[in-house]
Design an enzyme around this catalytic site. Structure first.
Site, PDB file in Angstrom:
ATOM      1  N   ASN A  70       1.581   3.728   1.809  1.00 41.19           N
ATOM      2  CA  ASN A  70       2.326   4.225   2.980  1.00 41.19           C
ATOM      3  C   ASN A  70       3.450   3.281   3.413  1.00 41.19           C
ATOM      4  O   ASN A  70       4.153   3.556   4.373  1.00 41.19           O
ATOM      5  CB  ASN A  70       1.376   4.497   4.154  1.00 41.19           C
ATOM      6  CG  ASN A  70       0.799   3.239   4.774  1.00 41.19           C
ATOM      7  OD1 ASN A  70       0.772   2.180   4.145  1.00 41.19           O
ATOM      8  ND2 ASN A  70       0.332   3.334   5.998  1.00 41.19           N
ATOM      9  N   LYS A  71       3.638   2.164   2.727  1.00 45.38           N
ATOM     10  CA  LYS A  71       4.663   1.193   3.150  1.00 45.38           C
ATOM     11  C   LYS A  71       6.043   1.583   2.604  1.00 45.38           C
ATOM     12  O   LYS A  71       6.154   2.495   1.795  1.00 45.38           O
ATOM     13  CB  LYS A  71       4.293  -0.206   2.663  1.00 45.38           C
ATOM     14  CG  LYS A  71       2.858  -0.619   2.908  1.00 45.38           C
ATOM     15  CD  LYS A  71       2.599  -1.099   4.316  1.00 45.38           C
ATOM     16  CE  LYS A  71       1.146  -1.571   4.424  1.00 45.38           C
ATOM     17  NZ  LYS A  71       0.757  -2.006   5.732  1.00 45.38           N
ATOM     18  N   GLN A  72       7.066   0.825   3.008  1.00 45.41           N
ATOM     19  CA  GLN A  72       8.439   1.133   2.577  1.00 45.41           C
ATOM     20  C   GLN A  72       8.564   1.157   1.063  1.00 45.41           C
ATOM     21  O   GLN A  72       9.280   1.976   0.510  1.00 45.41           O
ATOM     22  CB  GLN A  72       9.426   0.112   3.167  1.00 45.41           C
ATOM     23  CG  GLN A  72       9.736   0.343   4.641  1.00 45.41           C
ATOM     24  CD  GLN A  72       8.774  -0.345   5.563  1.00 45.41           C
ATOM     25  OE1 GLN A  72       7.641  -0.653   5.205  1.00 45.41           O
ATOM     26  NE2 GLN A  72       9.204  -0.605   6.787  1.00 45.41           N
ATOM     27  N   TYR A 113       0.858  -1.183   0.000  1.00 45.10           N
ATOM     28  CA  TYR A 113       0.000   0.000   0.000  1.00 45.10           C
ATOM     29  C   TYR A 113       0.907   1.250   0.000  1.00 45.10           C
ATOM     30  O   TYR A 113       2.054   1.175   0.444  1.00 45.10           O
ATOM     31  CB  TYR A 113      -0.891  -0.066   1.260  1.00 45.10           C
ATOM     32  CG  TYR A 113      -1.907   1.033   1.356  1.00 45.10           C
ATOM     33  CD1 TYR A 113      -3.039   1.025   0.542  1.00 45.10           C
ATOM     34  CD2 TYR A 113      -1.740   2.085   2.252  1.00 45.10           C
ATOM     35  CE1 TYR A 113      -3.968   2.044   0.618  1.00 45.10           C
ATOM     36  CE2 TYR A 113      -2.674   3.112   2.337  1.00 45.10           C
ATOM     37  CZ  TYR A 113      -3.783   3.077   1.517  1.00 45.10           C
ATOM     38  OH  TYR A 113      -4.695   4.093   1.580  1.00 45.10           O
TER      39      TYR A 113
END
Ligand code: PLP
Length: 394
Positions: free
Chosen positions: A181-183, A179
């Site tokens: 907002n992930k790394q 998603y």
């Protein structure tokens, strides 16, 4: 003053070009980008198989299916996580049994985990919350001792390390989510990782409508040498990751180390500025053995504060157009869990006490020093007021 969001994806021209190339290629699903992306993530995590999937949640869901978990089974997991790590258990008809966390790692407390195992326990889902792998080795040891499959919900931890082992390498299988907002992000997407050949094949079949793996690629007329595209061996899902998403993921994987470095820079900049705030508990970034991957920067108010104080600080930041959020509200106190299982406040006191006081600050690769200064200044101006309210109440 411009807005500082809670998170923001890091997309360069390389990602944009890669996506455009796929669009021009005519191959939009089940193709070379999926294969490459799987190889990149699997090799980074030292696993033999990567199975690309449409989301982290979808990955957790079919992994439980592939392990044969369903009605009447219980799965141990943490109440302090994003809700998907528990919802996947409900999706297969099994029962989530929560185990309270350790206040230091914010992950499942290995001692409580061992005590919670019963005859009905068919799997353990453990999460590296906020990307911190601390205690995952002890959790893995408990799972081994009791011969219960451990699923690593690694959705927050890509790039972290546990005793030089990558996050994603723990347990029978691991799941990443991509998603925005992930790394790394693929827009939406995820990946299952395992060393187990049969489990990987089962996951490949379940993500692709229950087709046998040998027949899961159709040629242009809908058949291939080994069988029919329309032969389905079991109930499956459409949880495939498109070539468009996979191409994005390939470039993000190429840039992973550079992006992890940016995240470390932002985390260190926050810590430097907030270190002398005695009413704040700052994230540590793990230990020598458990090197966290910075997913978010979550601080918490010291134990004398309550949820109302934390909520006022979040609202105060938001009034200044600074993104802030209460990562995470306890899963067992979500309305539908309360209703279905009858949980009340007090069921998991450590989780609840920590969850009442945590707040996530804006955290993304491009966050610059001026913005970090502004966030820290706005925050530290609010804290003395909360201190006064607290002292008045005593
Ligand atoms: C993000 C996340 C997921 C779900 O990933 P999606 O790709 O959004 O479905 C699952 N578990 C945890 C702990 C997460 O942070």
């Amino acid at each position: 003053m411009s807005e500082i969001p809670l998170s923001s994806p890091d997309i360069t021209d390389a990602e944009i070009d890669a996506v455009v190339d796929v669009l021009r290629s005519g191959r939009l699903s089940i193709g070379p980008k999926q294969d490459l992306f799987e190889q990149q993530v699997a090799s980074r995590c030292e696993r033999s198989h990567g199975v690309a999937i449409s989301s982290g949640t979808a990955g957790l869901h079919i992994l439980l299916k592939a392990l044969g978990i369903g009605h009447g089974d219980e799965v141990l997991t943490t109440p302090f996580s994003f809700i998907a790590s528990s919802n996947c258990i409900l999706m297969v008809g099994a029962k989530p049994v929560f185990v309270d966390i350790c206040p230091q790692s914010l992950n499942i407390d290995p001692k409580r985990l061992e005590a919670a195992i019963t005859d009905k326990t068919k799997a353990i889902i453990a999460v590296e919350v906020f990307g911190n792998p601390m205690h995952m080795d002890a959790i893995e040891a408990v799972a081994r001792r009791h011969e219960i499959p451990l699923i690593e919900d690694a959705c927050e931890g890509l790039g972290g390390k546990l005793n030089s082992r990558p996050i994603g390498n723990v347990g029978r299988a691991a799941v990443f989510g991509f998603y925005p907002n992930k790394q790394i992000t693929t827009g939406e997407g995820g990946m299952i990782l395992t060393d187990d050949d049969r489990l990987a094949d089962m996951c490949r079949s379940l993500r692709n409508q229950g087709r046998a793996v040998a027949t899961d690629r159709s040629d242009s007329v809908g058949t291939n040498a080994t069988g029919s595209w329309l032969a389905h061996e079991r109930l499956g899902y459409n949880y495939r990751l498109s070539e468009i998403n996979a191409a994005l993921g390939c470039v993000q994987m190429d840039r992973l180390d550079e992006m992890l470095e940016q995240r470390r820079r932002v985390a260190n900049a926050y810590t430097q500025r907030l270190l002398d705030q005695h009413d704040l508990i700052l994230p540590t970034g793990g230990t020598d053995d458990a090197d966290c991957s910075w997913f978010v920067y979550v601080i918490r108010l010291s134990p004398e504060y309550d949820r109302a104080a934390r909520d006022r600080v979040i609202q105060g930041l938001r009034r200044h157009d600074i993104g802030a959020s209460n990562y995470f509200p306890p899963i067992h106190l979500q309305p539908f869990y309360k209703k279905q299982f009858g949980y009340e406040p007090g069921s998991f006191p450590i989780t609840e006490s920590i969850s009442d006081r945590t707040l996530a600050l804006p955290f993304f690769n491009q966050l610059d020093d001026t913005q970090i200064d502004l966030v820290c200044h706005t925050l530290t101006v609010m804290l003395p007021r909360e201190r006064l309210l607290l002292d008045d109440a005593v």
